[in-house]
Write a protein that holds these residues in place. Structure first.
Motif, PDB file in Angstrom:
ATOM      1  N   ASN A 123     -20.501 -14.327 -22.628  1.00 27.85           N
ATOM      2  CA  ASN A 123     -21.721 -13.557 -22.879  1.00 27.85           C
ATOM      3  C   ASN A 123     -22.958 -14.433 -22.768  1.00 27.85           C
ATOM      4  O   ASN A 123     -23.969 -14.044 -22.171  1.00 27.85           O
ATOM      5  N   MET A 124     -22.866 -15.629 -23.344  1.00 24.98           N
ATOM      6  CA  MET A 124     -24.010 -16.541 -23.284  1.00 24.98           C
ATOM      7  C   MET A 124     -24.275 -16.981 -21.846  1.00 24.98           C
ATOM      8  O   MET A 124     -25.414 -17.045 -21.400  1.00 24.98           O
ATOM      9  N   TRP A 125     -23.205 -17.291 -21.112  1.00 23.45           N
ATOM     10  CA  TRP A 125     -23.366 -17.715 -19.727  1.00 23.45           C
ATOM     11  C   TRP A 125     -23.968 -16.597 -18.875  1.00 23.45           C
ATOM     12  O   TRP A 125     -24.764 -16.848 -17.986  1.00 23.45           O
ATOM     13  N   ALA A 126     -23.567 -15.347 -19.176  1.00 17.95           N
ATOM     14  CA  ALA A 126     -24.111 -14.203 -18.435  1.00 17.95           C
ATOM     15  C   ALA A 126     -25.610 -14.065 -18.712  1.00 17.95           C
ATOM     16  O   ALA A 126     -26.401 -13.806 -17.791  1.00 17.95           O
ATOM     17  N   GLU A 127     -26.011 -14.244 -19.967  1.00 18.31           N
ATOM     18  CA  GLU A 127     -27.434 -14.185 -20.307  1.00 18.31           C
ATOM     19  C   GLU A 127     -28.201 -15.321 -19.636  1.00 18.31           C
ATOM     20  O   GLU A 127     -29.316 -15.128 -19.135  1.00 18.31           O
ATOM     21  N   GLN A 128     -27.599 -16.499 -19.626  1.00 16.16           N
ATOM     22  CA  GLN A 128     -28.227 -17.648 -18.982  1.00 16.16           C
ATOM     23  C   GLN A 128     -28.383 -17.407 -17.486  1.00 16.16           C
ATOM     24  O   GLN A 128     -29.446 -17.686 -16.899  1.00 16.16           O
ATOM     25  N   ALA A 129     -27.332 -16.877 -16.853  1.00 16.54           N
ATOM     26  CA  ALA A 129     -27.373 -16.608 -15.414  1.00 16.54           C
ATOM     27  C   ALA A 129     -28.458 -15.584 -15.088  1.00 16.54           C
ATOM     28  O   ALA A 129     -29.159 -15.692 -14.075  1.00 16.54           O
ATOM     29  N   SER A 130     -28.604 -14.585 -15.950  1.00 16.14           N
ATOM     30  CA  SER A 130     -29.636 -13.574 -15.739  1.00 16.14           C
ATOM     31  C   SER A 130     -31.032 -14.185 -15.894  1.00 16.14           C
ATOM     32  O   SER A 130     -31.937 -13.898 -15.099  1.00 16.14           O
ATOM     33  N   GLN A 182     -23.479 -28.645 -22.714  1.00 11.36           N
ATOM     34  CA  GLN A 182     -22.187 -28.012 -22.955  1.00 11.36           C
ATOM     35  C   GLN A 182     -21.880 -27.901 -24.441  1.00 11.36           C
ATOM     36  O   GLN A 182     -21.261 -26.937 -24.886  1.00 11.36           O
ATOM     37  N   CYS A 183     -22.320 -28.882 -25.221  1.00 10.46           N
ATOM     38  CA  CYS A 183     -22.168 -28.792 -26.675  1.00 10.46           C
ATOM     39  C   CYS A 183     -22.948 -27.601 -27.234  1.00 10.46           C
ATOM     40  O   CYS A 183     -22.559 -27.014 -28.248  1.00 10.46           O
ATOM     41  N   ALA A 184     -24.065 -27.266 -26.573  1.00  7.10           N
ATOM     42  CA  ALA A 184     -24.886 -26.131 -27.011  1.00  7.10           C
ATOM     43  C   ALA A 184     -24.367 -24.803 -26.479  1.00  7.10           C
ATOM     44  O   ALA A 184     -24.950 -23.750 -26.751  1.00  7.10           O
ATOM     45  N   GLY A 185     -23.264 -24.835 -25.718  1.00  2.67           N
ATOM     46  CA  GLY A 185     -22.674 -23.614 -25.188  1.00  2.67           C
ATOM     47  C   GLY A 185     -23.282 -23.139 -23.892  1.00  2.67           C
ATOM     48  O   GLY A 185     -22.968 -22.043 -23.415  1.00  2.67           O
ATOM     49  N   LEU A 186     -24.153 -23.940 -23.284  1.00  3.21           N
ATOM     50  CA  LEU A 186     -24.810 -23.566 -22.028  1.00  3.21           C
ATOM     51  C   LEU A 186     -23.999 -24.050 -20.838  1.00  3.21           C
ATOM     52  O   LEU A 186     -23.245 -25.013 -20.935  1.00  3.21           O
ATOM     53  N   HIS A 187     -24.165 -23.372 -19.704  1.00  2.00           N
ATOM     54  CA  HIS A 187     -23.452 -23.769 -18.492  1.00  2.00           C
ATOM     55  C   HIS A 187     -24.292 -24.789 -17.739  1.00  2.00           C
ATOM     56  O   HIS A 187     -25.426 -24.505 -17.341  1.00  2.00           O
ATOM     57  N   PRO A 188     -23.776 -26.006 -17.518  1.00  2.00           N
ATOM     58  CA  PRO A 188     -24.595 -27.071 -16.929  1.00  2.00           C
ATOM     59  C   PRO A 188     -24.944 -26.867 -15.463  1.00  2.00           C
ATOM     60  O   PRO A 188     -25.799 -27.573 -14.927  1.00  2.00           O
ATOM     61  N   LYS A 189     -24.289 -25.916 -14.794  1.00  6.25           N
ATOM     62  CA  LYS A 189     -24.564 -25.700 -13.368  1.00  6.25           C
ATOM     63  C   LYS A 189     -25.646 -24.651 -13.123  1.00  6.25           C
ATOM     64  O   LYS A 189     -26.127 -24.511 -12.005  1.00  6.25           O
ATOM     65  N   SER A 222     -19.996 -29.317  -7.465  1.00  5.44           N
ATOM     66  CA  SER A 222     -19.800 -29.622  -8.886  1.00  5.44           C
ATOM     67  C   SER A 222     -21.084 -30.158  -9.545  1.00  5.44           C
ATOM     68  O   SER A 222     -21.049 -30.618 -10.685  1.00  5.44           O
ATOM     69  N   HIS A 223     -22.199 -30.118  -8.815  1.00  5.22           N
ATOM     70  CA  HIS A 223     -23.456 -30.663  -9.337  1.00  5.22           C
ATOM     71  C   HIS A 223     -23.941 -29.868 -10.546  1.00  5.22           C
ATOM     72  O   HIS A 223     -23.999 -28.637 -10.515  1.00  5.22           O
ATOM     73  N   HIS A 224     -24.311 -30.566 -11.609  1.00  5.49           N
ATOM     74  CA  HIS A 224     -24.832 -29.925 -12.817  1.00  5.49           C
ATOM     75  C   HIS A 224     -26.354 -29.808 -12.700  1.00  5.49           C
ATOM     76  O   HIS A 224     -27.111 -30.671 -13.167  1.00  5.49           O
ATOM     77  N   ALA A 225     -26.791 -28.726 -12.066  1.00  3.53           N
ATOM     78  CA  ALA A 225     -28.211 -28.535 -11.770  1.00  3.53           C
ATOM     79  C   ALA A 225     -29.061 -28.434 -13.032  1.00  3.53           C
ATOM     80  O   ALA A 225     -30.201 -28.916 -13.063  1.00  3.53           O
ATOM     81  N   GLN A 247     -33.237 -21.371 -26.410  1.00  5.67           N
ATOM     82  CA  GLN A 247     -33.980 -20.252 -26.984  1.00  5.67           C
ATOM     83  C   GLN A 247     -34.897 -19.598 -25.947  1.00  5.67           C
ATOM     84  O   GLN A 247     -35.108 -18.391 -25.959  1.00  5.67           O
ATOM     85  N   THR A 248     -35.417 -20.391 -25.029  1.00  6.04           N
ATOM     86  CA  THR A 248     -36.261 -19.837 -23.961  1.00  6.04           C
ATOM     87  C   THR A 248     -35.443 -18.943 -23.042  1.00  6.04           C
ATOM     88  O   THR A 248     -35.866 -17.828 -22.685  1.00  6.04           O
ATOM     89  N   LEU A 249     -34.264 -19.420 -22.660  1.00  2.09           N
ATOM     90  CA  LEU A 249     -33.424 -18.670 -21.727  1.00  2.09           C
ATOM     91  C   LEU A 249     -32.834 -17.412 -22.351  1.00  2.09           C
ATOM     92  O   LEU A 249     -32.757 -16.363 -21.703  1.00  2.09           O
ATOM     93  N   LEU A 250     -32.429 -17.511 -23.608  1.00  2.81           N
ATOM     94  CA  LEU A 250     -31.708 -16.393 -24.228  1.00  2.81           C
ATOM     95  C   LEU A 250     -32.595 -15.483 -25.066  1.00  2.81           C
ATOM     96  O   LEU A 250     -32.259 -14.312 -25.253  1.00  2.81           O
ATOM     97  N   ARG A 251     -33.727 -16.011 -25.561  1.00  5.73           N
ATOM     98  CA  ARG A 251     -34.560 -15.214 -26.471  1.00  5.73           C
ATOM     99  C   ARG A 251     -36.004 -15.092 -25.995  1.00  5.73           C
ATOM    100  O   ARG A 251     -36.806 -14.409 -26.639  1.00  5.73           O
ATOM    101  N   GLY A 252     -36.365 -15.779 -24.919  1.00  2.00           N
ATOM    102  CA  GLY A 252     -37.730 -15.685 -24.416  1.00  2.00           C
ATOM    103  C   GLY A 252     -38.747 -16.481 -25.194  1.00  2.00           C
ATOM    104  O   GLY A 252     -39.962 -16.283 -25.036  1.00  2.00           O
ATOM    105  N   VAL A 253     -38.293 -17.413 -26.052  1.00  2.00           N
ATOM    106  CA  VAL A 253     -39.222 -18.243 -26.835  1.00  2.00           C
ATOM    107  C   VAL A 253     -39.885 -19.259 -25.901  1.00  2.00           C
ATOM    108  O   VAL A 253     -39.194 -19.922 -25.127  1.00  2.00           O
ATOM    109  N   PRO A 254     -41.208 -19.405 -25.933  1.00  2.00           N
ATOM    110  CA  PRO A 254     -41.885 -20.365 -25.044  1.00  2.00           C
ATOM    111  C   PRO A 254     -41.352 -21.787 -25.228  1.00  2.00           C
ATOM    112  O   PRO A 254     -41.078 -22.220 -26.351  1.00  2.00           O
ATOM    113  N   TYR A 255     -41.233 -22.490 -24.116  1.00  2.00           N
ATOM    114  CA  TYR A 255     -40.736 -23.867 -24.129  1.00  2.00           C
ATOM    115  C   TYR A 255     -41.905 -24.832 -24.053  1.00  2.00           C
ATOM    116  O   TYR A 255     -42.887 -24.578 -23.364  1.00  2.00           O
TER     117      TYR A 255
END
Length: 311
Positions: free
Chosen positions: A74-81, A193-200, A210-213, A296-304
């Motif tokens: 679910n988190m990766w899907a939100e990040q991808a979006s 990855q510790c934060a649950g985000l997808h590094p690519k 395999s590059h972690h963009a 938080q920016t990617l998943l909740r829209g909080v300014p970075y």
């Protein structure tokens, strides 16, 4: 390890601090770096309490992640979006590159350079109004040219440094920078990855193979850590010709001997774990914080807000 539910804790046998008791309720995740001893019962107890355990090399490269049997789709899907959203990507790129150029200017100021700083900061100030990522890259390139041209005067003549060149590294400065950036990239990738985000799934760099963009994106505002470390090593004469392997007309004309690689790794670890100058937090803490803010920016829209060095 104390296994009782009421007082579950890890006993930490740290070299400098002696044995410390750390309550499990105070732990979000555990990162095992290098070859410290951790028992399987301890790992299992952590997993049972939904505390993931990550094993990585001293270089920061993640080897294994042991986490509870639940996906993060679910988190990766939100990040991808989110990274498909042009405005989100532009905002993150503006903040990241503005911080990068700012930090490069502060590094030059600390070295004693004065001529290029005004132009560097002028470029930095145009980033907030730049309408697309391609234009941002142009500003970044102009700032990089000024930065590396200015740095040359503070390096010894024998290194033959004429500017930043990546593959292959033609001189010891570029070789050290490339290795240091690899260490930084690995550490950031592990933290993502510790934060649950997808590094690519990055917001600025293109992903391939395999590059972690995402790690490459986050790395930009922290490159000054490696730059300052490398410049300091030359100033302290920690790098000498005998630490290098020179091969003219070879695919890799300048290589670092293992002894120097170990020194760089040790210096990098020390630099990210200790306070530098007037900074209020060590870089490792700031890295964790910035990864959390980006999440938080990617998943909740909080300014970075990018991390900027103090004056």
């Amino acid at each position: 390890m104390d296994k009782s539910e009421a007082s579950a804790a890890i006993l930490s046998d740290a070299e400098k601090d002696g044995v410390r008791t750390i309550p499990l309720r105070a732990i979000s995740h555990v990162v095992v770096v290098g070859r410290p001893r951790i028992t399987m019962p301890c790992v299992l107890a952590l997993i049972e309490r939904n505390i993931p355990v990550y094993f990585c090399k001293r270089t920061g490269d993640l080897l294994l992640a042991a986490h509870p049997a639940q996906g993060q789709w679910n988190m990766w899907a939100e990040q991808a979006s989110a990274v498909q959203n042009t405005s989100v990507c532009l905002h993150l790129a503006q903040q990241t590159l503005s911080a990068k150029v700012h930090n490069q200017g502060i590094v030059l100021r600390r070295l004693g350079e004065t001529r290029a700083i005004k132009e560097m900061f002028s470029l930095r100030d145009t980033i907030a109004d730049t309408p697309c990522i391609n234009s941002l890259r142009g500003i970044e390139g102009t700032a990089a040219r000024l930065y590396w041209e200015s740095v040359t005067q503070f390096l010894p003549e024998w290194v033959c440094f004429t500017g930043r060149k990546k593959r292959p590294s033609p001189d010891p400065v570029n070789a050290l920078l490339s290795y240091g950036y690899t260490l930084l990239h690995n550490h950031i990738s592990t933290k993502l990855q510790c934060a649950g985000l997808h590094p690519k799934l990055g917001f600025m760099h293109a992903g391939y193979g395999s590059h972690h963009a995402f790690a490459s994106d986050m790395q930009e505002e922290f490159r000054h850590i490696v730059d300052s470390m490398v410049f300091s090593m030359f100033r302290r004469k920690e790098v000498r010709p005998e630490h290098l392997i020179w091969e003219k007309d070879a695919l890799r004309p300048c290589l670092l001997r293992n002894s120097l690689l170990r020194t760089v790794t040790r210096n990098f670890e020390k630099r990210i774990l200790t306070l530098q100058g007037s900074e209020q937090s060590c870089a490792a803490v700031v890295l964790d914080r910035q990864v959390g803010c980006c999440k938080q920016t990617l998943l909740r829209g909080v300014p970075y807000v990018g991390w900027r060095l103090l004056k």
